[in-house]
Write a protein that holds these residues in place. Structure first.
Motif, PDB file in Angstrom:
ATOM      1  N   GLY A  64      81.141 -60.229 -20.942  1.00  0.00           N
ATOM      2  CA  GLY A  64      81.997 -60.778 -21.985  1.00  0.00           C
ATOM      3  C   GLY A  64      81.656 -60.261 -23.364  1.00  0.00           C
ATOM      4  N   PRO A  65      82.274 -60.851 -24.377  1.00  0.00           N
ATOM      5  CA  PRO A  65      82.111 -60.392 -25.764  1.00  0.00           C
ATOM      6  C   PRO A  65      80.712 -60.688 -26.308  1.00  0.00           C
ATOM      7  CG  PRO A  65      83.362 -62.423 -25.712  1.00  0.00           C
ATOM      8  CD  PRO A  65      83.195 -61.998 -24.287  1.00  0.00           C
ATOM      9  N   ALA A  66      80.481 -60.238 -27.519  1.00  0.00           N
ATOM     10  CA  ALA A  66      79.163 -60.406 -28.146  1.00  0.00           C
ATOM     11  C   ALA A  66      78.733 -61.869 -28.176  1.00  0.00           C
ATOM     12  CB  ALA A  66      79.189 -59.824 -29.556  1.00  0.00           C
ATOM     13  N   LYS A  67      79.685 -62.773 -28.382  1.00  0.00           N
ATOM     14  CA  LYS A  67      79.351 -64.190 -28.488  1.00  0.00           C
ATOM     15  C   LYS A  67      78.922 -64.797 -27.154  1.00  0.00           C
ATOM     16  CE  LYS A  67      82.060 -65.312 -32.608  1.00  0.00           C
ATOM     17  NZ  LYS A  67      83.117 -66.177 -33.190  1.00  0.00           N
ATOM     18  N   ALA A  68      79.065 -64.054 -26.060  1.00  0.00           N
ATOM     19  CA  ALA A  68      78.604 -64.551 -24.762  1.00  0.00           C
ATOM     20  C   ALA A  68      77.090 -64.690 -24.741  1.00  0.00           C
ATOM     21  CB  ALA A  68      79.066 -63.628 -23.644  1.00  0.00           C
ATOM     22  N   VAL A  69      76.410 -64.084 -25.719  1.00  0.00           N
ATOM     23  CA  VAL A  69      74.958 -64.244 -25.843  1.00  0.00           C
ATOM     24  C   VAL A  69      74.610 -65.722 -25.982  1.00  0.00           C
ATOM     25  CG1 VAL A  69      72.982 -63.824 -27.371  1.00  0.00           C
ATOM     26  CG2 VAL A  69      74.519 -61.947 -26.778  1.00  0.00           C
ATOM     27  N   GLU A  70      75.454 -66.483 -26.687  1.00  0.00           N
ATOM     28  CA  GLU A  70      75.213 -67.920 -26.859  1.00  0.00           C
ATOM     29  C   GLU A  70      75.197 -68.627 -25.506  1.00  0.00           C
ATOM     30  OE1 GLU A  70      78.343 -69.216 -29.389  1.00  0.00           O
ATOM     31  OE2 GLU A  70      77.832 -67.840 -31.018  1.00  0.00           O
ATOM     32  N   THR A  71      76.095 -68.231 -24.622  1.00  0.00           N
ATOM     33  CA  THR A  71      76.159 -68.818 -23.287  1.00  0.00           C
ATOM     34  C   THR A  71      74.907 -68.475 -22.493  1.00  0.00           C
ATOM     35  OG1 THR A  71      78.577 -68.625 -23.328  1.00  0.00           O
ATOM     36  CG2 THR A  71      77.549 -68.963 -21.177  1.00  0.00           C
ATOM     37  N   LEU A  72      74.462 -67.229 -22.607  1.00  0.00           N
ATOM     38  CA  LEU A  72      73.248 -66.803 -21.908  1.00  0.00           C
ATOM     39  C   LEU A  72      72.025 -67.551 -22.433  1.00  0.00           C
ATOM     40  CD1 LEU A  72      73.938 -62.970 -21.690  1.00  0.00           C
ATOM     41  CD2 LEU A  72      73.830 -64.570 -19.776  1.00  0.00           C
ATOM     42  N   ARG A  73      71.969 -67.753 -23.750  1.00  0.00           N
ATOM     43  CA  ARG A  73      70.851 -68.500 -24.325  1.00  0.00           C
ATOM     44  C   ARG A  73      70.846 -69.946 -23.819  1.00  0.00           C
ATOM     45  NH1 ARG A  73      67.130 -64.870 -25.689  1.00  0.00           N
ATOM     46  NH2 ARG A  73      67.827 -63.392 -27.287  1.00  0.00           N
ATOM     47  N   SER A  74      72.031 -70.515 -23.613  1.00  0.00           N
ATOM     48  CA  SER A  74      72.116 -71.874 -23.058  1.00  0.00           C
ATOM     49  C   SER A  74      71.528 -71.916 -21.652  1.00  0.00           C
ATOM     50  CB  SER A  74      73.573 -72.345 -23.026  1.00  0.00           C
ATOM     51  OG  SER A  74      74.108 -72.442 -24.323  1.00  0.00           O
ATOM     52  N   ALA A  75      71.832 -70.877 -20.853  1.00  0.00           N
ATOM     53  CA  ALA A  75      71.293 -70.808 -19.492  1.00  0.00           C
ATOM     54  C   ALA A  75      69.779 -70.621 -19.517  1.00  0.00           C
ATOM     55  CB  ALA A  75      71.958 -69.674 -18.725  1.00  0.00           C
ATOM     56  N   LEU A  76      69.289 -69.822 -20.460  1.00  0.00           N
ATOM     57  CA  LEU A  76      67.845 -69.621 -20.601  1.00  0.00           C
ATOM     58  C   LEU A  76      67.157 -70.914 -21.016  1.00  0.00           C
ATOM     59  CD1 LEU A  76      67.843 -66.137 -22.399  1.00  0.00           C
ATOM     60  CD2 LEU A  76      67.175 -66.593 -20.023  1.00  0.00           C
ATOM     61  N   ALA A  77      67.836 -71.689 -21.872  1.00  0.00           N
ATOM     62  CA  ALA A  77      67.276 -72.973 -22.310  1.00  0.00           C
ATOM     63  C   ALA A  77      67.220 -73.974 -21.162  1.00  0.00           C
ATOM     64  CB  ALA A  77      68.101 -73.532 -23.455  1.00  0.00           C
ATOM     65  N   MET A  78      68.106 -73.830 -20.184  1.00  0.00           N
ATOM     66  CA  MET A  78      68.097 -74.721 -19.020  1.00  0.00           C
ATOM     67  C   MET A  78      66.948 -74.396 -18.072  1.00  0.00           C
ATOM     68  SD  MET A  78      72.162 -75.036 -18.095  1.00  0.00           S
ATOM     69  CE  MET A  78      71.871 -76.004 -16.613  1.00  0.00           C
ATOM     70  N   TYR A 185      70.478 -81.469 -19.554  1.00  0.00           N
ATOM     71  CA  TYR A 185      70.623 -81.103 -20.959  1.00  0.00           C
ATOM     72  C   TYR A 185      69.374 -80.337 -21.372  1.00  0.00           C
ATOM     73  CZ  TYR A 185      74.607 -84.255 -21.394  1.00  0.00           C
ATOM     74  OH  TYR A 185      75.830 -84.858 -21.238  1.00  0.00           O
ATOM     75  N   ALA A 186      69.563 -79.250 -22.079  1.00  0.00           N
ATOM     76  CA  ALA A 186      68.420 -78.461 -22.537  1.00  0.00           C
ATOM     77  C   ALA A 186      67.704 -79.192 -23.673  1.00  0.00           C
ATOM     78  CB  ALA A 186      68.881 -77.090 -23.007  1.00  0.00           C
ATOM     79  N   SER A 187      66.390 -79.290 -23.577  1.00  0.00           N
ATOM     80  CA  SER A 187      65.614 -79.943 -24.630  1.00  0.00           C
ATOM     81  C   SER A 187      65.445 -78.996 -25.814  1.00  0.00           C
ATOM     82  CB  SER A 187      64.240 -80.354 -24.097  1.00  0.00           C
ATOM     83  OG  SER A 187      63.491 -79.197 -23.745  1.00  0.00           O
ATOM     84  N   LEU A 188      65.143 -79.563 -26.966  1.00  0.00           N
ATOM     85  CA  LEU A 188      64.963 -78.750 -28.173  1.00  0.00           C
ATOM     86  C   LEU A 188      63.848 -77.720 -28.003  1.00  0.00           C
ATOM     87  CD1 LEU A 188      65.770 -78.100 -31.038  1.00  0.00           C
ATOM     88  CD2 LEU A 188      64.263 -79.926 -31.841  1.00  0.00           C
ATOM     89  N   MET A 192      64.361 -73.568 -28.233  1.00  0.00           N
ATOM     90  CA  MET A 192      63.567 -72.679 -29.080  1.00  0.00           C
ATOM     91  C   MET A 192      62.907 -71.580 -28.253  1.00  0.00           C
ATOM     92  SD  MET A 192      64.261 -73.922 -31.965  1.00  0.00           S
ATOM     93  CE  MET A 192      63.181 -72.894 -32.957  1.00  0.00           C
ATOM     94  N   LYS A 193      62.395 -71.936 -27.074  1.00  0.00           N
ATOM     95  CA  LYS A 193      61.762 -70.944 -26.204  1.00  0.00           C
ATOM     96  C   LYS A 193      62.768 -69.900 -25.720  1.00  0.00           C
ATOM     97  CE  LYS A 193      58.210 -74.083 -24.372  1.00  0.00           C
ATOM     98  NZ  LYS A 193      57.761 -74.839 -23.164  1.00  0.00           N
ATOM     99  N   ALA A 194      64.014 -70.337 -25.537  1.00  0.00           N
ATOM    100  CA  ALA A 194      65.046 -69.433 -25.021  1.00  0.00           C
ATOM    101  C   ALA A 194      65.285 -68.249 -25.947  1.00  0.00           C
ATOM    102  CB  ALA A 194      66.352 -70.196 -24.804  1.00  0.00           C
ATOM    103  N   LYS A 195      65.028 -68.450 -27.224  1.00  0.00           N
ATOM    104  CA  LYS A 195      65.265 -67.381 -28.198  1.00  0.00           C
ATOM    105  C   LYS A 195      64.332 -66.192 -28.007  1.00  0.00           C
ATOM    106  CE  LYS A 195      67.060 -70.510 -31.770  1.00  0.00           C
ATOM    107  NZ  LYS A 195      66.888 -71.044 -33.139  1.00  0.00           N
ATOM    108  N   SER A 196      63.198 -66.440 -27.372  1.00  0.00           N
ATOM    109  CA  SER A 196      62.228 -65.365 -27.174  1.00  0.00           C
ATOM    110  C   SER A 196      62.241 -64.793 -25.757  1.00  0.00           C
ATOM    111  CB  SER A 196      60.814 -65.864 -27.504  1.00  0.00           C
ATOM    112  OG  SER A 196      60.461 -66.948 -26.661  1.00  0.00           O
ATOM    113  N   LYS A 197      63.084 -65.335 -24.880  1.00  0.00           N
ATOM    114  CA  LYS A 197      63.153 -64.819 -23.513  1.00  0.00           C
ATOM    115  C   LYS A 197      63.933 -63.502 -23.482  1.00  0.00           C
ATOM    116  CE  LYS A 197      62.697 -69.214 -21.027  1.00  0.00           C
ATOM    117  NZ  LYS A 197      63.314 -70.146 -20.043  1.00  0.00           N
ATOM    118  N   PRO A 198      63.607 -62.601 -22.552  1.00  0.00           N
ATOM    119  CA  PRO A 198      64.254 -61.275 -22.496  1.00  0.00           C
ATOM    120  C   PRO A 198      65.753 -61.358 -22.266  1.00  0.00           C
ATOM    121  CG  PRO A 198      62.289 -61.360 -21.108  1.00  0.00           C
ATOM    122  CD  PRO A 198      62.568 -62.764 -21.518  1.00  0.00           C
TER     123      PRO A 198
END
Length: 249
Positions: A64-78, A185-188, A192-198
């Motif tokens: 998907g588009p560039a903004k799909a990164v937000e969706t991926l970060r949500s999955a990483l946060a889960m 629900y992803a915890s805070l 934050m950890k999701a931002k540093s995941k590959p």
């Protein structure tokens, strides 16, 4: 065992879709977008498998588009471990998505691919089945229960007559239904950890896939307004009304 979970960025299920004035599609400007609910269930199931010790790594992928990164970060946060973003600003049809996922499967070699049975924006319900056909893997669709047992996975699936349980040899493809689980629900701290995941960026060309649309949308329109019902005094009045409307002779 490695698990692969494809996810899609869609219009949030709480938002009422609006058709563009020119009828060319759904208006997505300035509206909330989120992970497809069925894909969210797939991520939850994969994370639960990891927590049980069944899986060692959960990889999420989105086309998907560039903004799909937000969706991926949500999955990483889960709880997913890493993500792959196949960047395409154009709308990608189900067959092209399945071909891209085939390339990802060949590259990542996951034992189990878990994905939502359908996306709530197009309701195609095609990618999982197409991916199974392209990869030659067995599939269990509409899963309401998934149990990994050694080199097999048992999938309880919802069918018209009730429930059916199938046993698939791994590697396999599973698509999730609503009753499989309740996503967390992803915890805070996890957000934050999701931002540093590959998170790796790819393109459809990296997998040799042409995403040129095969279908053309001619027109999108709102459903017709339903007319109000009427009350009739008795059966004779009902029959007379049906004759008046031409429903019965």
């Amino acid at each position: 065992m490695k698990l692969l979970v494809p996810v899609k960025r869609v219009l949030d299920y709480n938002v009422k879709p609006r058709v563009k004035a020119d009828g060319t599609g759904v208006d997505l400007a300035n509206v909330k977008m989120s992970m497809n609910p069925f894909d969210e269930i797939a991520v939850e199931e994969a994370v639960r498998c990891k927590e049980k010790g069944v899986a060692t790594e959960v990889v999420v992928v989105s086309v998907g588009p560039a903004k799909a990164v937000e969706t991926l970060r949500s999955a990483l946060a889960m709880g997913a471990d890493r993500a792959i973003h196949v960047v395409s600003e154009d709308e990608v049809e189900p067959l092209a998505v399945a071909k891209i996922l085939k390339g990802v499967v060949a590259e990542e070699a996951p034992q189990l691919v878990i994905l939502g049975k359908q996306a709530i924006d197009d309701d195609s319900n095609q990618v999982g089945q197409m991916l199974a056909a392209l990869t030659g893997r067995p599939q269990g669709t509409f899963a309401s229960a998934v149990v990994v047992e050694g080199d097999f996975v048992s999938v309880t699936r919802e069918v018209d007559g009730g429930l059916e349980t199938v046993k698939l040899a791994l590697p396999a493809i599973v698509t999730t239904d609503l009753r499989l689980n309740e996503p967390r629900y992803a915890s805070l701290p996890n957000i934050m950890k999701a931002k540093s995941k590959p998170l790796a960026a790819k393109t459809p060309a990296d997998y040799g896939v042409d995403v040129t649309p095969r279908l053309k949308v001619l027109k999108v329109s709102e459903p017709a307004q339903r007319s109000a019902g009427i009350k009739l005094a008795d059966v004779d009045a009902l029959v007379g009304k049906l004759k008046e409307l031409g429903v019965v002779a």
